[in-house]
Design a protein around this motif. Structure first.
Motif, PDB file in Angstrom:
ATOM      1  N   HIS A 117       0.700  -1.499  -0.447  1.00 13.85           N
ATOM      2  CA  HIS A 117       0.135   0.095   0.269  1.00 13.85           C
ATOM      3  C   HIS A 117       0.847   1.000  -0.006  1.00 13.85           C
ATOM      4  O   HIS A 117       1.752   0.971   0.628  1.00 13.85           O
ATOM      5  N   ASP A 118       0.640   2.289  -0.482  1.00 17.27           N
ATOM      6  CA  ASP A 118       0.876   3.646  -0.922  1.00 17.27           C
ATOM      7  C   ASP A 118       0.628   4.414   0.707  1.00 17.27           C
ATOM      8  O   ASP A 118      -0.928   4.015   0.600  1.00 17.27           O
ATOM      9  N   GLN A 119       1.107   3.927   1.292  1.00 16.27           N
ATOM     10  CA  GLN A 119       0.849   4.427   2.830  1.00 16.27           C
ATOM     11  C   GLN A 119      -0.154   5.896   3.177  1.00 16.27           C
ATOM     12  O   GLN A 119      -1.203   5.984   3.272  1.00 16.27           O
ATOM     13  N   GLU A 120       0.136   6.685   2.317  1.00 14.15           N
ATOM     14  CA  GLU A 120      -1.110   8.168   2.171  1.00 14.15           C
ATOM     15  C   GLU A 120      -2.823   7.909   1.594  1.00 14.15           C
ATOM     16  O   GLU A 120      -3.202   8.182   2.263  1.00 14.15           O
ATOM     17  N   ALA A 121      -1.813   7.387   0.012  1.00 16.72           N
ATOM     18  CA  ALA A 121      -3.078   6.921  -0.417  1.00 16.72           C
ATOM     19  C   ALA A 121      -4.181   6.077   0.451  1.00 16.72           C
ATOM     20  O   ALA A 121      -5.666   6.213   0.420  1.00 16.72           O
ATOM     21  N   VAL A 122      -3.548   5.174   0.809  1.00 15.81           N
ATOM     22  CA  VAL A 122      -4.559   4.154   1.439  1.00 15.81           C
ATOM     23  C   VAL A 122      -5.852   4.527   2.826  1.00 15.81           C
ATOM     24  O   VAL A 122      -6.501   4.527   3.353  1.00 15.81           O
ATOM     25  N   LEU A 123      -4.582   5.614   3.825  1.00 13.46           N
ATOM     26  CA  LEU A 123      -5.208   6.382   4.859  1.00 13.46           C
ATOM     27  C   LEU A 123      -6.448   6.968   4.083  1.00 13.46           C
ATOM     28  O   LEU A 123      -7.230   7.260   4.618  1.00 13.46           O
ATOM     29  N   HIS A 124      -5.940   8.110   3.030  1.00 14.88           N
ATOM     30  CA  HIS A 124      -7.006   8.781   2.449  1.00 14.88           C
ATOM     31  C   HIS A 124      -7.713   7.848   2.446  1.00 14.88           C
ATOM     32  O   HIS A 124      -9.641   8.152   2.011  1.00 14.88           O
ATOM     33  N   LEU A 125      -8.031   6.534   2.113  1.00 16.78           N
ATOM     34  CA  LEU A 125      -8.881   5.630   1.091  1.00 16.78           C
ATOM     35  C   LEU A 125      -9.863   5.553   2.561  1.00 16.78           C
ATOM     36  O   LEU A 125     -10.913   5.348   2.694  1.00 16.78           O
ATOM     37  N   VAL A 126      -9.464   5.063   3.761  1.00 16.42           N
ATOM     38  CA  VAL A 126     -10.301   4.517   4.814  1.00 16.42           C
ATOM     39  C   VAL A 126     -10.869   6.053   5.408  1.00 16.42           C
ATOM     40  O   VAL A 126     -11.900   5.204   5.906  1.00 16.42           O
ATOM     41  N   MET A 127     -10.382   6.614   5.813  1.00 18.40           N
ATOM     42  CA  MET A 127     -10.777   8.092   6.247  1.00 18.40           C
ATOM     43  C   MET A 127     -12.088   8.496   4.977  1.00 18.40           C
ATOM     44  O   MET A 127     -12.885   8.972   5.709  1.00 18.40           O
ATOM     45  N   ALA A 161      -8.588  -0.935  10.045  1.00 18.61           N
ATOM     46  CA  ALA A 161      -9.285  -0.331   8.664  1.00 18.61           C
ATOM     47  C   ALA A 161      -7.995  -0.818   7.324  1.00 18.61           C
ATOM     48  O   ALA A 161      -9.076  -1.807   7.195  1.00 18.61           O
ATOM     49  N   VAL A 162      -7.138  -0.648   7.730  1.00 13.31           N
ATOM     50  CA  VAL A 162      -5.881  -0.884   7.056  1.00 13.31           C
ATOM     51  C   VAL A 162      -5.746  -1.941   6.672  1.00 13.31           C
ATOM     52  O   VAL A 162      -5.564  -2.521   5.345  1.00 13.31           O
ATOM     53  N   GLN A 163      -5.745  -2.576   7.528  1.00 15.57           N
ATOM     54  CA  GLN A 163      -5.707  -4.286   7.630  1.00 15.57           C
ATOM     55  C   GLN A 163      -6.603  -4.780   7.042  1.00 15.57           C
ATOM     56  O   GLN A 163      -6.619  -6.030   6.498  1.00 15.57           O
ATOM     57  N   ALA A 164      -7.725  -4.847   7.369  1.00 22.88           N
ATOM     58  CA  ALA A 164      -8.811  -5.182   6.405  1.00 22.88           C
ATOM     59  C   ALA A 164      -9.053  -5.192   4.517  1.00 22.88           C
ATOM     60  O   ALA A 164      -9.150  -5.561   3.846  1.00 22.88           O
ATOM     61  N   ARG A 165      -8.433  -3.199   4.373  1.00 23.79           N
ATOM     62  CA  ARG A 165      -8.136  -3.114   2.928  1.00 23.79           C
ATOM     63  C   ARG A 165      -6.760  -4.089   2.866  1.00 23.79           C
ATOM     64  O   ARG A 165      -7.110  -4.633   1.301  1.00 23.79           O
ATOM     65  N   GLU A 166      -6.164  -4.509   3.728  1.00 34.94           N
ATOM     66  CA  GLU A 166      -5.139  -4.843   2.543  1.00 34.94           C
ATOM     67  C   GLU A 166      -5.526  -6.654   2.052  1.00 34.94           C
ATOM     68  O   GLU A 166      -5.033  -6.893   0.790  1.00 34.94           O
TER      69      GLU A 166
ATOM     70  N   ASP B  47       7.125 -14.966   9.241  1.00 33.77           N
ATOM     71  CA  ASP B  47       5.840 -14.190   8.886  1.00 33.77           C
ATOM     72  C   ASP B  47       5.573 -13.011   9.516  1.00 33.77           C
ATOM     73  O   ASP B  47       5.790 -12.756  10.196  1.00 33.77           O
ATOM     74  N   VAL B  48       6.196 -11.769   8.139  1.00 38.83           N
ATOM     75  CA  VAL B  48       5.580 -10.499   8.709  1.00 38.83           C
ATOM     76  C   VAL B  48       4.065  -9.702   8.587  1.00 38.83           C
ATOM     77  O   VAL B  48       4.031 -10.192   6.953  1.00 38.83           O
ATOM     78  N   ARG B  49       3.444  -9.966   8.711  1.00 38.62           N
ATOM     79  CA  ARG B  49       2.262  -8.972   8.607  1.00 38.62           C
ATOM     80  C   ARG B  49       2.239  -7.317   8.797  1.00 38.62           C
ATOM     81  O   ARG B  49       3.150  -6.452   9.608  1.00 38.62           O
ATOM     82  N   VAL B  50       2.116  -7.322   7.446  1.00 36.53           N
ATOM     83  CA  VAL B  50       2.702  -5.574   7.162  1.00 36.53           C
ATOM     84  C   VAL B  50       1.679  -5.070   8.026  1.00 36.53           C
ATOM     85  O   VAL B  50       2.907  -3.728   9.077  1.00 36.53           O
ATOM     86  N   VAL B  51       0.600  -4.518   8.150  1.00 40.64           N
ATOM     87  CA  VAL B  51       0.607  -3.705   9.615  1.00 40.64           C
ATOM     88  C   VAL B  51       0.225  -4.789  10.706  1.00 40.64           C
ATOM     89  O   VAL B  51      -0.332  -5.696  10.840  1.00 40.64           O
ATOM     90  N   VAL B  52       1.469  -4.253  11.722  1.00 42.03           N
ATOM     91  CA  VAL B  52       1.777  -5.354  13.245  1.00 42.03           C
ATOM     92  C   VAL B  52       1.090  -4.388  14.125  1.00 42.03           C
ATOM     93  O   VAL B  52       0.350  -2.862  14.169  1.00 42.03           O
ATOM     94  N   ALA B  53       0.631  -5.267  15.206  1.00 39.83           N
ATOM     95  CA  ALA B  53      -0.509  -4.748  15.354  1.00 39.83           C
ATOM     96  C   ALA B  53      -0.426  -4.767  17.191  1.00 39.83           C
ATOM     97  O   ALA B  53       0.323  -5.542  17.946  1.00 39.83           O
TER      98      ALA B  53
END
Lengths: 257, 136
Positions: A117-127, A161-166, B47-53
């Protein structure tokens, strides 16, 4: 002298550039061993072979050269045989299996696609998708960033939200690739990508695949996509699980009946 | 959006780093052959998740949101900070600095370290070239 094995293909041996070298320091010359209509691409194995970048690159380059025009079954990095005779014996023992795999991979190449994910773009998206997150974020900002608690609360919800989006975007990528792929394989889940997929495509189908990926990148701007290929079919040297299951269940049906 | 395509044809090195895990983890394995020890590189398999809790991640996200220009996010269609164009090595590396990819960055660092170590302390590791003795 032990023998390093790069890959297996059919006779006639693929044309290799003069002086092609493989692993080792100094790099060992690549040669071919033929037996029963099959060819193993080999070199002497250095005694102290280690998984260094240079060695991995040499392995990959030998395979790229050999598989420019025809299928080669790539060995996993670091496969070392006792000697040339043992390689020949393996070719003879498993000739049927190797031929079957080479037939299955004829005219096909692997492409590996990694998405993040492009971080800024995905943050915009979930927001944009989530008024509650937007309200929390605005409240925090109005309060000069918010308290530690408030930051944690917001951050946790955003992370979810970002994780769900992933997950959604991984599925999106898979759906985009599936119609174009003869087979699809999940890459090792190790580098922090939201998706790491390898697809097997006809050499001629590669342009269509690249176009589809380009299109996805445009329609889903939150995705960063990295495409590598054509590669030797690392991920498809053995029958896919689906194909193996079909064989197994056919066998079970026969056994049951 | 960025789409980076590395053509590997004709023995070009492409970006080997991006397919390293395929060279190490995929491909044909034949039990009559011995495999070189991958000690020091198996860290790749973690195994690394991208978003780590983690609290750390949450705080980074909160800060990223704080910096985010929400107005443009709402008024333009979502996700429009669009980065189109040539992706250079440094460009893509620059983009991996956020909270999102922190984990990936860490893994690359560890991997880099493992690689360096394997170069430095190779004498402690032995390449197994003997045939497996249990083979009958």
């Amino acid at each position: 002298m032990s023998t390093y094995v790069y890959g297996i293909t059919r006779t006639p041996a693929p044309p290799l550039p003069d002086g092609l070298t493989g692993v080792g320091d100094p790099p060992r010359p690549v040669r071919v061993l033929e037996r029963d209509g099959l060819v193993a691409l080999v070199s002497d194995a250095p005694d102290d072979l280690k998984p260094k970048r240079r060695e991995l690159l040499a392995h990959q380059q030998v395979l790229a050269q050999a598989s420019a025009e025809r299928p080669v079954l790539p060995m996993r990095f670091g496969s070392v045989s006792q000697d040339d005779a043992t390689v020949g014996a393996v070719l003879a023992e498993r000739a049927g299996h190797f031929r079957e795999r080479l037939d299955a991979l004829e005219g096909k190449v692997e492409y590996n696609i990694k998405a993040s994910h492009d971080q800024e773009a995905v943050l915009h998206l979930v927001m944009a998708d989530n008024p509650e997150l937007r309200a929390m974020s605005e409240a925090n900002r109005a309060a000069g960033g918010g308290t530690y608690e408030q930051k944690l609360q917001l951050g946790e919800k955003v992370a979810q939200a970002v994780q769900a989006r992933e997950g959604e975007d991984a599925a999106l990528l898979r759906r985009a690739l599936e119609p174009l792929a003869a087979e699809i394989s999940e890459g090792p889940d190790s580098m922090g990508w939201l998706a790491n997929l390898s697809v097997l495509v006809d050499r001629e189908g590669a342009d269509g695949l690249l176009a589809a990926i380009e299109e996805l990148g445009t329609s889903a701007p939150q995705l960063d996509l990295k495409v590598n290929g054509p590669l030797p079919p690392y991920s498809f040297v053995e029958k896919s699980d689906a194909a193996a299951d079909a064989t197994a269940s056919a066998g079970a049906a026969r056994a049951g009946g | 959006m960025t789409v980076a395509t590395a053509q590997q044809q004709g023995g070009g090195t492409g970006n080997l780093y991006d397919v390293l895990e395929l060279v190490l983890d995929r491909g044909l394995v034949i039990d009559a052959f011995v495999r070189v020890s991958l000690v020091g590189i198996e860290i790749l398999k973690i195994d690394v998740r991208v978003v780590v809790a983690s609290v750390d991640t949450y705080l980074k996200f909160a800060e990223a949101c704080n910096r985010l220009d929400l107005e443009s996010g709402r008024n333009k269609s979502p996700g429009l900070p669009d980065v189109v164009g040539q992706v250079t090595e440094s460009g893509s590396r620059g983009k991996t600095k956020g909270a999102l990819s922190g984990a990936a960055q860490t893994v690359s660092d560890v991997f880099q370290q493992a690689r360096d170590e394997s170069q430095d302390s190779g004498s402690r590791r032995r390449t197994t070239t003997r045939r497996k003795e249990e083979r009958e």
